[in-house]
Design a protein around this motif. Structure first.
Motif, PDB file in Angstrom:
ATOM      1  N   THR A  38       0.801  -1.201   0.161  1.00 33.10           N
ATOM      2  CA  THR A  38       0.026   0.029   0.077  1.00 33.10           C
ATOM      3  C   THR A  38       1.014   1.340  -0.061  1.00 33.10           C
ATOM      4  O   THR A  38       0.639   2.071  -0.702  1.00 33.10           O
ATOM      5  CB  THR A  38      -0.938  -0.039   1.206  1.00 33.10           C
ATOM      6  OG1 THR A  38      -1.733  -0.977   1.136  1.00 33.10           O
ATOM      7  CG2 THR A  38      -1.844   0.984   1.253  1.00 33.10           C
ATOM      8  N   ASP A  42       1.075   4.063  -3.003  1.00 34.58           N
ATOM      9  CA  ASP A  42       0.677   5.342  -2.680  1.00 34.58           C
ATOM     10  C   ASP A  42       1.913   6.339  -3.233  1.00 34.58           C
ATOM     11  O   ASP A  42       1.656   7.384  -3.677  1.00 34.58           O
ATOM     12  CB  ASP A  42       0.568   5.465  -1.194  1.00 34.58           C
ATOM     13  CG  ASP A  42       0.013   6.901  -0.597  1.00 34.58           C
ATOM     14  OD1 ASP A  42      -0.802   7.561  -1.638  1.00 34.58           O
ATOM     15  OD2 ASP A  42       0.243   7.313   0.169  1.00 34.58           O
ATOM     16  N   PHE A  45       1.879   6.419  -6.978  1.00 33.67           N
ATOM     17  CA  PHE A  45       0.744   7.363  -7.470  1.00 33.67           C
ATOM     18  C   PHE A  45       1.367   8.754  -7.476  1.00 33.67           C
ATOM     19  O   PHE A  45       0.659   9.604  -8.282  1.00 33.67           O
ATOM     20  CB  PHE A  45      -0.518   7.015  -6.706  1.00 33.67           C
ATOM     21  CG  PHE A  45      -1.274   5.575  -7.172  1.00 33.67           C
ATOM     22  CD1 PHE A  45      -0.973   5.076  -8.346  1.00 33.67           C
ATOM     23  CD2 PHE A  45      -2.101   4.917  -6.578  1.00 33.67           C
ATOM     24  CE1 PHE A  45      -1.520   4.067  -8.975  1.00 33.67           C
ATOM     25  CE2 PHE A  45      -2.555   3.737  -6.980  1.00 33.67           C
ATOM     26  CZ  PHE A  45      -2.436   3.333  -8.119  1.00 33.67           C
ATOM     27  N   GLU A  49       1.625  11.173 -10.651  1.00 29.21           N
ATOM     28  CA  GLU A  49       0.775  12.226 -10.813  1.00 29.21           C
ATOM     29  C   GLU A  49       1.485  13.553 -11.043  1.00 29.21           C
ATOM     30  O   GLU A  49       0.820  14.416 -11.485  1.00 29.21           O
ATOM     31  CB  GLU A  49      -0.377  12.144  -9.752  1.00 29.21           C
ATOM     32  CG  GLU A  49      -1.565  13.193 -10.049  1.00 29.21           C
ATOM     33  CD  GLU A  49      -2.521  12.869  -9.058  1.00 29.21           C
ATOM     34  OE1 GLU A  49      -3.843  12.832  -9.519  1.00 29.21           O
ATOM     35  OE2 GLU A  49      -2.561  12.816  -7.862  1.00 29.21           O
ATOM     36  N   ARG A  66      -5.359  15.397  -3.859  1.00 29.13           N
ATOM     37  CA  ARG A  66      -4.736  14.296  -4.604  1.00 29.13           C
ATOM     38  C   ARG A  66      -4.028  13.231  -3.556  1.00 29.13           C
ATOM     39  O   ARG A  66      -4.241  12.167  -3.877  1.00 29.13           O
ATOM     40  CB  ARG A  66      -3.464  14.802  -5.623  1.00 29.13           C
ATOM     41  CG  ARG A  66      -4.126  15.608  -6.767  1.00 29.13           C
ATOM     42  CD  ARG A  66      -3.067  16.148  -7.672  1.00 29.13           C
ATOM     43  NE  ARG A  66      -2.158  17.156  -6.976  1.00 29.13           N
ATOM     44  CZ  ARG A  66      -0.772  16.678  -6.242  1.00 29.13           C
ATOM     45  NH1 ARG A  66      -0.661  15.531  -6.608  1.00 29.13           N
ATOM     46  NH2 ARG A  66      -0.336  17.767  -5.738  1.00 29.13           N
ATOM     47  N   GLN A  69      -6.817  11.066  -2.412  1.00 30.39           N
ATOM     48  CA  GLN A  69      -7.336  10.135  -3.378  1.00 30.39           C
ATOM     49  C   GLN A  69      -6.245   9.215  -3.602  1.00 30.39           C
ATOM     50  O   GLN A  69      -6.626   7.816  -3.942  1.00 30.39           O
ATOM     51  CB  GLN A  69      -7.609  11.090  -4.736  1.00 30.39           C
ATOM     52  CG  GLN A  69      -8.040  10.311  -5.920  1.00 30.39           C
ATOM     53  CD  GLN A  69      -8.495  11.225  -6.838  1.00 30.39           C
ATOM     54  OE1 GLN A  69      -8.219  12.271  -7.088  1.00 30.39           O
ATOM     55  NE2 GLN A  69      -9.554  10.793  -7.695  1.00 30.39           N
ATOM     56  N   ASN A  70      -5.005   9.354  -3.850  1.00 24.17           N
ATOM     57  CA  ASN A  70      -3.989   8.300  -4.119  1.00 24.17           C
ATOM     58  C   ASN A  70      -3.808   7.429  -3.202  1.00 24.17           C
ATOM     59  O   ASN A  70      -3.943   6.199  -3.333  1.00 24.17           O
ATOM     60  CB  ASN A  70      -2.741   9.028  -4.275  1.00 24.17           C
ATOM     61  CG  ASN A  70      -2.694   9.827  -5.670  1.00 24.17           C
ATOM     62  OD1 ASN A  70      -3.588   9.447  -6.524  1.00 24.17           O
ATOM     63  ND2 ASN A  70      -1.770  10.696  -5.744  1.00 24.17           N
ATOM     64  N   PHE A  72      -6.439   6.510  -1.216  1.00 23.07           N
ATOM     65  CA  PHE A  72      -7.582   5.255  -1.403  1.00 23.07           C
ATOM     66  C   PHE A  72      -7.356   4.527  -2.570  1.00 23.07           C
ATOM     67  O   PHE A  72      -7.501   3.343  -2.237  1.00 23.07           O
ATOM     68  CB  PHE A  72      -8.743   6.395  -1.761  1.00 23.07           C
ATOM     69  CG  PHE A  72      -9.907   5.574  -2.227  1.00 23.07           C
ATOM     70  CD1 PHE A  72     -10.690   4.712  -1.232  1.00 23.07           C
ATOM     71  CD2 PHE A  72     -10.372   5.420  -3.631  1.00 23.07           C
ATOM     72  CE1 PHE A  72     -11.642   3.943  -1.516  1.00 23.07           C
ATOM     73  CE2 PHE A  72     -11.634   4.854  -3.761  1.00 23.07           C
ATOM     74  CZ  PHE A  72     -12.082   3.827  -2.973  1.00 23.07           C
ATOM     75  N   TYR A  73      -6.878   5.048  -3.737  1.00 21.90           N
ATOM     76  CA  TYR A  73      -6.514   4.090  -4.731  1.00 21.90           C
ATOM     77  C   TYR A  73      -5.329   3.196  -4.480  1.00 21.90           C
ATOM     78  O   TYR A  73      -5.675   2.015  -4.920  1.00 21.90           O
ATOM     79  CB  TYR A  73      -6.067   4.964  -5.982  1.00 21.90           C
ATOM     80  CG  TYR A  73      -7.161   5.640  -6.730  1.00 21.90           C
ATOM     81  CD1 TYR A  73      -8.449   5.306  -6.669  1.00 21.90           C
ATOM     82  CD2 TYR A  73      -6.880   6.860  -7.304  1.00 21.90           C
ATOM     83  CE1 TYR A  73      -9.421   5.955  -7.379  1.00 21.90           C
ATOM     84  CE2 TYR A  73      -7.862   7.643  -7.942  1.00 21.90           C
ATOM     85  CZ  TYR A  73      -9.017   7.319  -7.866  1.00 21.90           C
ATOM     86  OH  TYR A  73     -10.096   8.139  -8.485  1.00 21.90           O
ATOM     87  N   VAL A  76      -6.996   0.358  -2.774  1.00 26.40           N
ATOM     88  CA  VAL A  76      -7.681  -0.769  -3.388  1.00 26.40           C
ATOM     89  C   VAL A  76      -6.985  -1.488  -4.190  1.00 26.40           C
ATOM     90  O   VAL A  76      -7.266  -2.622  -4.376  1.00 26.40           O
ATOM     91  CB  VAL A  76      -8.781   0.072  -4.252  1.00 26.40           C
ATOM     92  CG1 VAL A  76      -9.444  -0.731  -5.391  1.00 26.40           C
ATOM     93  CG2 VAL A  76      -9.897   0.921  -3.126  1.00 26.40           C
ATOM     94  N   PHE A  77      -5.887  -0.852  -4.834  1.00 23.29           N
ATOM     95  CA  PHE A  77      -4.906  -1.591  -5.870  1.00 23.29           C
ATOM     96  C   PHE A  77      -3.950  -2.658  -5.026  1.00 23.29           C
ATOM     97  O   PHE A  77      -3.496  -3.599  -5.682  1.00 23.29           O
ATOM     98  CB  PHE A  77      -4.350  -0.821  -6.700  1.00 23.29           C
ATOM     99  CG  PHE A  77      -5.089  -0.207  -7.742  1.00 23.29           C
ATOM    100  CD1 PHE A  77      -5.845  -0.891  -8.599  1.00 23.29           C
ATOM    101  CD2 PHE A  77      -5.168   1.136  -8.142  1.00 23.29           C
ATOM    102  CE1 PHE A  77      -6.617  -0.432  -9.600  1.00 23.29           C
ATOM    103  CE2 PHE A  77      -6.114   1.452  -9.040  1.00 23.29           C
ATOM    104  CZ  PHE A  77      -6.764   0.881  -9.814  1.00 23.29           C
TER     105      PHE A  77
END
Length: 127
Positions: A38, A42, A45, A49, A66, A69-70, A72-73, A76-77
């Motif tokens: 994770t 993070d 990302f 970005e 940002r 949001q990163n 969170f992504y 999830v990933f």
């Protein structure tokens, strides 16, 4: 409705259930690896970005949103590697023991890893 696609395919629901159970068990068992994956995602990302912005001011103005949001992504990933290894574990059990053993041992592994995770968190809270 079935004639929309020119081909047919079958979905093996037993394999999906077994792979999901094993991925959950691995996700619970390897919490340190889960946290490292994770954090790595993070950081990646956030780094990737940065190339999307041409203005440094715009980049700094939206940094907090940002990064949230990163994060969170990334969480999830971070499930994806565990899904892959869970599918491999289920496939190996199907090859070695037979069709229904993947789900049976997956349920047992989920219970055992859940108890382990609860004990690990309780041990961390006492320190």
């Amino acid at each position: 409705m079935l004639e929309i696609l020119p081909f047919s395919f079958e979905i093996n629901t037993v394999a999906i259930a077994g792979a999901s159970l094993w991925s959950l068990a691995l996700y619970l068992a390897f919490s340190n690896l889960r946290d490292k994956v994770t954090d790595l995602l993070d950081r990646w990302f956030n780094f990737a970005e940065g190339f999307l912005y041409t203005s440094k001011e715009e980049f700094e103005k939206t940094r907090k949103a940002r990064e949230s949001q990163n994060a969170f992504y990334a969480s999830v990933f971070s499930i994806v590697p565990f899904l892959i290894f869970g599918a491999i574990a289920n496939w190996l059990l199907d090859l070695g023991l037979g069709g229904s053993w993947g789900i049976s041992t997956g349920i047992l592994a989920c219970m055992g890893c859940g108890v382990y995770e609860l004990g690990r968190r309780d041990g961390q809270s006492e320190e």
